[in-house]
Scaffold this motif. Structure first.
Motif, PDB file in Angstrom:
ATOM      1  N   UNK A 122      10.954  53.609 -13.569  1.00  0.00           N
ATOM      2  CA  UNK A 122      11.919  52.526 -13.443  1.00  0.00           C
ATOM      3  C   UNK A 122      11.442  51.278 -14.184  1.00  0.00           C
ATOM      4  N   UNK A 123      12.398  50.478 -14.639  1.00  0.00           N
ATOM      5  CA  UNK A 123      12.068  49.279 -15.393  1.00  0.00           C
ATOM      6  C   UNK A 123      11.531  48.169 -14.492  1.00  0.00           C
ATOM      7  N   UNK A 124      10.547  47.429 -15.006  1.00  0.00           N
ATOM      8  CA  UNK A 124      10.067  46.210 -14.368  1.00  0.00           C
ATOM      9  C   UNK A 124      10.808  45.023 -14.986  1.00  0.00           C
ATOM     10  N   UNK A 144      12.891  39.199 -18.982  1.00  0.00           N
ATOM     11  CA  UNK A 144      12.161  40.207 -19.737  1.00  0.00           C
ATOM     12  C   UNK A 144      12.137  41.510 -18.946  1.00  0.00           C
ATOM     13  N   UNK A 145      12.411  42.626 -19.631  1.00  0.00           N
ATOM     14  CA  UNK A 145      12.448  43.941 -18.992  1.00  0.00           C
ATOM     15  C   UNK A 145      11.531  44.890 -19.757  1.00  0.00           C
ATOM     16  N   UNK A 146      10.706  45.642 -19.003  1.00  0.00           N
ATOM     17  CA  UNK A 146       9.723  46.500 -19.653  1.00  0.00           C
ATOM     18  C   UNK A 146       9.394  47.698 -18.763  1.00  0.00           C
ATOM     19  N   UNK A 147       8.712  48.681 -19.339  1.00  0.00           N
ATOM     20  CA  UNK A 147       8.264  49.888 -18.633  1.00  0.00           C
ATOM     21  C   UNK A 147       6.743  49.897 -18.627  1.00  0.00           C
ATOM     22  N   UNK A 148       6.150  50.310 -17.511  1.00  0.00           N
ATOM     23  CA  UNK A 148       4.684  50.354 -17.400  1.00  0.00           C
ATOM     24  C   UNK A 148       4.057  51.152 -18.535  1.00  0.00           C
ATOM     25  N   UNK A 180       3.838  50.554 -21.559  1.00  0.00           N
ATOM     26  CA  UNK A 180       4.462  50.389 -22.876  1.00  0.00           C
ATOM     27  C   UNK A 180       4.441  48.897 -23.196  1.00  0.00           C
ATOM     28  N   UNK A 181       3.811  48.514 -24.301  1.00  0.00           N
ATOM     29  CA  UNK A 181       3.535  47.104 -24.587  1.00  0.00           C
ATOM     30  C   UNK A 181       4.699  46.377 -25.254  1.00  0.00           C
ATOM     31  N   UNK A 182       5.851  46.995 -25.305  1.00  0.00           N
ATOM     32  CA  UNK A 182       7.018  46.349 -25.901  1.00  0.00           C
ATOM     33  C   UNK A 182       8.181  46.435 -24.918  1.00  0.00           C
ATOM     34  N   UNK A 183       8.967  45.376 -24.844  1.00  0.00           N
ATOM     35  CA  UNK A 183      10.102  45.337 -23.935  1.00  0.00           C
ATOM     36  C   UNK A 183      11.253  44.555 -24.542  1.00  0.00           C
TER      37      UNK A 183
END
Length: 415
Positions: free
Chosen positions: A135-137, A179-183, A185-188
């Motif tokens: 799930x997205x952070x 800002x939305x990102x996935x654990x 993964x350094x790009x969001x």
């Protein structure tokens, strides 16, 4: 002396106040933010009650009060707030120091004039939501707010009745950075929204007081703020971004950049208060404020689980002075203030109304040999709820204001 203080304070307010984060409330995400201004600190210490036609204090909510000033009055207020935010699973603490208002009042016979600057509302939130598994952070940051520059005049029709009007220019900027990102993964994806707000509105007021007997008097105050528009210039920028553990972002590619304009409707507001007391001795009053349902949500801060209802506020408060002319006892000349307010903010999230209530206390400390005074206020309150996965704010505020008085425009008899 007071002229030098006014110039210095204006410079300070212009440099500091409008850049400050005046709130840490997550509820400041909605509308124009968290409304900070609740009157001068003298008024706020009495739960918001300001019904006496005061000759040495400014009432910034009712322009009819300017007609009662006897001396040139300069007022400046600031506060320190400590807030504990808690949900069912987490808690955090935030502190803020803010400048709350600056104003000048000029007596001109039966007329009185007032003008000043007020940081009216603030946006200041930092929220993190962590997803599980794939799930997205999400990270939400916001800052800015709405300010008010005003000029008004009051006129004393009779010794008992005064009327007045304010012209307000509202302006400000609100910025939200999501800002939305996935654990791992350094790009969001970053969404940046910037909103520039501006518009005029009018505030009308009347104050009436009447002697009931030799000592006892009846006091009342009526305000009406006319419905108005806020012009909103919006900018939305969506981009991919690199981030680190401090959420410092480095833009990789801009995906969308859109500019739009819209009008936000500011509903009309009514405020009425009345009470009884003995002038310069004691006062007890009650007040009620009503405002229509807000439609000030912009495209970026509207949500399907959020609705708006009518805003209302109930106030109870007053003051007591043992003996205002007891020059042999300083403690007897102190003004002791107290009050309570209960406010329905009009914001409903997850079917839960967000209410705000507070107990207020204060002291008016006279400066010997003058009509000026220093006012200290204390406020303990609660906003919101932990029900329905929401946040409850338990706050304590300490405020200090100065009401400085001096006689201007006196014709010299000798050169």
């Amino acid at each position: 002396m007071i002229k030098k203080i006014i110039v210095s304070a204006c410079l300070l307010l212009s440099l500091v106040s409008f850049a400050q984060e005046g709130t840490a409330s997550p509820y400041s995400f909605y509308g124009i933010g968290d409304v900070r201004f609740k009157g001068t600190h003298e008024t706020r210490s009495m739960g918001g009650i300001a019904i006496e036609q005061d000759s040495i204090h400014m009432n910034l909510e009712n322009p009819a009060s300017y007609a009662s000033l006897k001396l040139t009055t300069f007022t400046l207020g600031g506060s320190y707030s400590s807030t504990n935010l808690k949900s069912n699973t987490n808690s955090a603490k935030a502190t803020r120091s803010t400048l709350d208002y600056l104003a000048v009042g000029l007596p001109l016979g039966k007329f009185g004039v007032g003008f000043g600057l007020i940081p009216y509302s603030s946006v200041g939130y930092k929220i993190r939501t962590l997803g599980s598994g794939t799930e997205n952070n999400q990270s939400f940051n916001g800052k800015g707010g709405l300010n008010k520059a005003f000029i008004g005049a009051g006129y004393k029709i009779t010794p008992e009745l005064s009327v007045g009007a304010d012209l307000n220019y509202n302006f400000g900027k609100i910025e939200s950075n999501n800002f939305e990102y996935i654990n791992d993964i350094s790009i969001g994806t970053r969404e940046l929204n910037e909103v520039d707000l501006s518009g005029f509105n009018f505030n009308l007021g009347a104050m009436y007081q009447k002697k009931i007997d030799k000592k006892l008097s009846f006091f009342s105050s009526l305000n009406y703020t006319i419905e108005s528009d806020l012009k909103s210039k919006n900018s939305r920028n969506i981009a991919t971004a690199l981030y680190n553990s401090n959420f410092d972002l480095q833009i990789v590619d801009v995906l969308e950049n859109v500019k739009t304009n819209e009008n936000l409707k500011v509903p009309s507001k009514y405020a009425f208060a009345a009470g009884i007391g003995e002038a310069r001795k004691w006062l007890l009053g009650v007040g009620y404020t009503f405002q229509g349902a807000s439609s000030m949500s912009s495209y970026y801060n509207s949500a399907v689980n959020v609705t708006h209802e009518k805003h209302s506020k109930y106030s109870l408060g007053g003051y007591y002075v043992p003996s205002y002319n007891a020059f042999s006892s300083y403690a007897k000349r102190i003004t002791y203030r107290g009050g309570f307010r209960y406010e329905k903010t009009g914001l409903i999230i997850n079917s839960e109304p967000i209410n705000d209530m507070a107990l207020t206390l204060g002291l008016g400390l006279p400066l010997s040999g003058t009509f000026s005074n220093v006012n200290v206020g204390f406020e303990i309150g609660k906003k919101g709820t932990t029900t329905a996965n929401l946040v409850q704010e338990n706050y304590a505020n300490v405020s200090v204001s100065f009401s400085l008085n001096e006689q201007w425009f006196v014709k010299r008899k000798f050169n």
